[in-house]
Design a protein around this motif. Structure first.
Motif, PDB file in Angstrom:
ATOM      1  N   LEU A 122       0.815  -1.210   0.000  1.00  0.00           N
ATOM      2  CA  LEU A 122       0.000   0.000   0.000  1.00  0.00           C
ATOM      3  C   LEU A 122       0.852   1.265   0.000  1.00  0.00           C
ATOM      4  O   LEU A 122       0.336   2.363  -0.167  1.00  0.00           O
ATOM      5  CB  LEU A 122      -0.953   0.010   1.204  1.00  0.00           C
ATOM      6  CG  LEU A 122      -1.983  -1.119   1.223  1.00  0.00           C
ATOM      7  CD1 LEU A 122      -2.875  -1.027   2.451  1.00  0.00           C
ATOM      8  CD2 LEU A 122      -2.825  -1.118  -0.031  1.00  0.00           C
ATOM      9  N   ASP A 123       2.150   1.109   0.215  1.00  0.00           N
ATOM     10  CA  ASP A 123       3.058   2.261   0.091  1.00  0.00           C
ATOM     11  C   ASP A 123       3.152   2.657  -1.371  1.00  0.00           C
ATOM     12  O   ASP A 123       2.925   1.846  -2.271  1.00  0.00           O
ATOM     13  CB  ASP A 123       4.452   1.911   0.620  1.00  0.00           C
ATOM     14  CG  ASP A 123       4.450   1.655   2.118  1.00  0.00           C
ATOM     15  OD1 ASP A 123       3.538   2.160   2.791  1.00  0.00           O
ATOM     16  OD2 ASP A 123       5.356   0.942   2.604  1.00  0.00           O
ATOM     17  N   PHE A 124       3.498   3.906  -1.622  1.00  0.00           N
ATOM     18  CA  PHE A 124       3.598   4.369  -3.005  1.00  0.00           C
ATOM     19  C   PHE A 124       4.931   5.070  -3.202  1.00  0.00           C
ATOM     20  O   PHE A 124       5.065   6.279  -2.974  1.00  0.00           O
ATOM     21  CB  PHE A 124       2.435   5.301  -3.344  1.00  0.00           C
ATOM     22  CG  PHE A 124       2.288   5.564  -4.826  1.00  0.00           C
ATOM     23  CD1 PHE A 124       2.474   4.548  -5.751  1.00  0.00           C
ATOM     24  CD2 PHE A 124       1.958   6.820  -5.293  1.00  0.00           C
ATOM     25  CE1 PHE A 124       2.322   4.776  -7.105  1.00  0.00           C
ATOM     26  CE2 PHE A 124       1.805   7.065  -6.652  1.00  0.00           C
ATOM     27  CZ  PHE A 124       1.988   6.044  -7.552  1.00  0.00           C
ATOM     28  N   ASN A 174       8.579  14.700 -11.721  1.00  0.00           N
ATOM     29  CA  ASN A 174       7.548  14.075 -10.896  1.00  0.00           C
ATOM     30  C   ASN A 174       8.153  13.741  -9.528  1.00  0.00           C
ATOM     31  O   ASN A 174       9.066  12.920  -9.433  1.00  0.00           O
ATOM     32  CB  ASN A 174       7.025  12.813 -11.585  1.00  0.00           C
ATOM     33  CG  ASN A 174       5.782  12.269 -10.915  1.00  0.00           C
ATOM     34  OD1 ASN A 174       5.787  11.961  -9.726  1.00  0.00           O
ATOM     35  ND2 ASN A 174       4.711  12.156 -11.679  1.00  0.00           N
ATOM     36  N   LYS A 175       7.612  14.363  -8.505  1.00  0.00           N
ATOM     37  CA  LYS A 175       8.178  14.198  -7.169  1.00  0.00           C
ATOM     38  C   LYS A 175       8.038  12.775  -6.637  1.00  0.00           C
ATOM     39  O   LYS A 175       8.746  12.383  -5.706  1.00  0.00           O
ATOM     40  CB  LYS A 175       7.512  15.183  -6.203  1.00  0.00           C
ATOM     41  CG  LYS A 175       7.783  16.646  -6.525  1.00  0.00           C
ATOM     42  CD  LYS A 175       7.079  17.559  -5.532  1.00  0.00           C
ATOM     43  CE  LYS A 175       7.346  19.022  -5.845  1.00  0.00           C
ATOM     44  NZ  LYS A 175       6.660  19.926  -4.888  1.00  0.00           N
ATOM     45  N   MET A 176       7.114  12.024  -7.199  1.00  0.00           N
ATOM     46  CA  MET A 176       6.872  10.670  -6.701  1.00  0.00           C
ATOM     47  C   MET A 176       7.908   9.673  -7.189  1.00  0.00           C
ATOM     48  O   MET A 176       8.190   8.683  -6.515  1.00  0.00           O
ATOM     49  CB  MET A 176       5.488  10.193  -7.151  1.00  0.00           C
ATOM     50  CG  MET A 176       4.337  10.986  -6.585  1.00  0.00           C
ATOM     51  SD  MET A 176       2.782  10.306  -7.222  1.00  0.00           S
ATOM     52  CE  MET A 176       1.596  11.278  -6.291  1.00  0.00           C
ATOM     53  N   THR A 214      -1.539  10.750   3.513  1.00  0.00           N
ATOM     54  CA  THR A 214      -0.596  10.373   4.560  1.00  0.00           C
ATOM     55  C   THR A 214      -1.300   9.467   5.554  1.00  0.00           C
ATOM     56  O   THR A 214      -2.532   9.402   5.619  1.00  0.00           O
ATOM     57  CB  THR A 214      -0.064  11.624   5.273  1.00  0.00           C
ATOM     58  OG1 THR A 214      -1.173  12.387   5.769  1.00  0.00           O
ATOM     59  CG2 THR A 214       0.742  12.495   4.314  1.00  0.00           C
ATOM     60  N   ALA A 215      -0.531   8.754   6.380  1.00  0.00           N
ATOM     61  CA  ALA A 215      -1.085   7.757   7.287  1.00  0.00           C
ATOM     62  C   ALA A 215      -2.091   8.364   8.263  1.00  0.00           C
ATOM     63  O   ALA A 215      -3.145   7.774   8.529  1.00  0.00           O
ATOM     64  CB  ALA A 215       0.039   7.061   8.045  1.00  0.00           C
ATOM     65  N   ASP A 216      -1.799   9.551   8.802  1.00  0.00           N
ATOM     66  CA  ASP A 216      -2.707  10.152   9.776  1.00  0.00           C
ATOM     67  C   ASP A 216      -4.027  10.585   9.134  1.00  0.00           C
ATOM     68  O   ASP A 216      -5.098  10.446   9.725  1.00  0.00           O
ATOM     69  CB  ASP A 216      -2.039  11.340  10.473  1.00  0.00           C
ATOM     70  CG  ASP A 216      -1.550  12.394   9.499  1.00  0.00           C
ATOM     71  OD1 ASP A 216      -1.291  12.045   8.324  1.00  0.00           O
ATOM     72  OD2 ASP A 216      -1.428  13.565   9.894  1.00  0.00           O
ATOM     73  N   GLY A 224       5.466  11.080   1.597  1.00  0.00           N
ATOM     74  CA  GLY A 224       5.224   9.912   2.424  1.00  0.00           C
ATOM     75  C   GLY A 224       3.815   9.360   2.342  1.00  0.00           C
ATOM     76  O   GLY A 224       3.415   8.553   3.181  1.00  0.00           O
ATOM     77  N   ALA A 225       3.056   9.764   1.331  1.00  0.00           N
ATOM     78  CA  ALA A 225       1.671   9.304   1.206  1.00  0.00           C
ATOM     79  C   ALA A 225       1.617   7.844   0.773  1.00  0.00           C
ATOM     80  O   ALA A 225       2.565   7.315   0.194  1.00  0.00           O
ATOM     81  CB  ALA A 225       0.909  10.188   0.223  1.00  0.00           C
TER      82      ALA A 225
END
Length: 433
Positions: free
Chosen positions: A77-79, A116-118, A377-379, A419-420
């Motif tokens: 699930l991390d990207f 692209n920052k990702m 993000t996780a939160d 960190g999304a």
């Protein structure tokens, strides 16, 4: 007269007797009917039982569904989209203008990738090989062994200790690194250019302590780009074997491999081609009678490289569609535009993602899949919020029931967050008892 009178009296008497007989018959019939009725039995009146009231059933409550979220701790699930881009560049003398054209338009190729920052990218380059260099006594112009990544260069052109370019490096570093230069044949440059053999060697030469250590990453998309005006001259590897080697290198996942070519075409004039692709008596004696052209040859192209590109990208369409998408002309008047299109294609491929689900999602009464995908993000995701990704083929996600997975397209417009990751919410199908 007397006979006539007698006849009339006779007829009158006959009619009178007939009428009396008819009346008498009717009376007898009526008397019989009365007698029959008199003989019918008399039944007592039937009493109908009272109707019981219908039972009142309680109203069935509407079924409530419980939404669950796939474990956000799963790495899938991390990207962090990653891509390893390897240029296999022809450095023979005829490639001087083609290399210059690449560097001139390089920003159009890299815009989508580097901006692209990702995307976490590695970009490196190896050069063609000529098997004559395997002879220790042969002349070779550079110290690089077969399949070794060239050292990255500073903007000033001096070599560094790093073998490839990463996100932290500037566009100028990438340009100078990819500009490997050319070597004339008389100075030890290649004559019979091999591309498959150095590519295979590059894949093998990636272990700890090797020259290519750290360049290839297990979870990264692998992109190979050939830049040449020649064809492959490797004698020990077929195009199909090379394609299989690349796919096996990525664990058998063909979707993790893309092979592109910046190549000449068989129809291009000989002046743009390597000598081995020209209609020349030294390289193609079948086209000549003595030194005279017999007219049977119309031109030669990089057939082996094209076969590899079709085989490595199988599943992306028909052979013609693959050639149109993955091959561009090295002498195209719109070279920059086509190079930019290639870069965009690599960007989209890199941003594609597949998430395998641990439970099967339910379909509601309206036939709608009870599944949604969020990004953030996780939160933010923990609060049930985040960017909701639409359920559509282009610019969103699609569910594959055969693999019970969600496939995210590579052209989603993300609201980038450092960190999304993803969250997948669904109503699961209950397990059978």
């Amino acid at each position: 007269m007397k006979p006539l009178i007698a006849l009339c009296i006779y007829l009158s008497a006959f009619m009178l007797l007939s009428a009396c007989a008819q009346e008498s018959g009717t009376m007898i019939a009526q008397q019989q009917l009365v007698d029959e009725k008199a003989e019918l039995p008399v039944y007592p009146e039937v009493q109908q039982p009272a109707q019981e009231p219908l039972p009142v059933f309680p109203e069935i409550p509407k079924q409530a569904f419980t939404w669950v979220t796939e474990d956000g701790g799963q790495s899938q699930l991390d990207f962090n989209p990653r891509v390893d881009i390897l240029f296999v560049t022809d450095n023979s003398d005829s490639m001087k203008s083609a290399q210059a054209n690449l560097i001139k338009n390089l920003n159009r190729f890299t815009n989508g990738i580097t901006n692209n920052k990702m995307i976490d990218y590695h970009i490196g380059v190896i050069s063609t090989w000529d098997k004559k260099w395997e002879n220790p006594e042969s002349k070779k112009a550079d110290p690089y062994k077969i399949g070794e990544l060239r050292f990255a260069k500073t903007i000033a052109g001096t070599e560094t200790a790093q073998r490839y370019v990463t996100k932290k490096d500037s566009a100028g570093v990438l340009a100078t690194t990819l500009k490997i230069g050319v070597v004339a044949l008389k100075d030890g440059g290649p004559e019979n250019e091999e591309f498959f053999s150095p590519l295979a060697a590059a894949l093998e030469n990636n272990g700890r302590g090797s020259a290519n250590e750290g360049f290839f990453r297990e979870d990264a998309q692998l992109v190979v780009i050939f830049l040449t005006d020649a064809d492959d001259a490797s004698s020990r590897i077929s195009p199909e074997q090379m394609a299989r080697t690349l796919i096996d290198f990525k664990g058998g996942r063909q979707d993790k491999v893309s092979v592109y070519g910046v190549l000449v075409d068989a129809k291009d004039p000989d002046q743009y081609k390597d000598w081995a692709l020209r209609v020349h008596p030294t390289y193609h004696p079948e086209c000549f009678v003595g030194q005279k052209n017999n007219g049977k040859c119309t031109g030669f192209g990089p057939e082996r490289l094209e076969q590899l590109i079709v085989a490595a990208n199988a599943g992306s369409g028909s052979p013609k569609q693959i050639r149109d998408q993955y091959i561009m002309s090295i002498v195209s008047p719109s070279f920059g535009t086509e190079l930019g299109r290639m870069g965009d294609s690599i960007t989209v491929k890199t941003l594609e993602k597949q998430i395998f689900l641990s439970q099967i999602p339910r379909v509601d009464d309206a036939g709608k899949l009870m599944l949604r995908v969020r990004y953030g993000t996780a939160d933010v995701l923990a609060q049930g919020k985040g960017q909701l990704i639409p359920n559509k083929l282009s610019g969103g996600w699609n569910y594959n029931p055969s693999s019970n997975s969600v496939k995210l397209s590579g052209d989603i417009k993300y609201e980038y967050k450092d960190g999304a990751r993803f969250a997948v919410d669904l109503v699961p199908v209950p397990l059978a008892n």
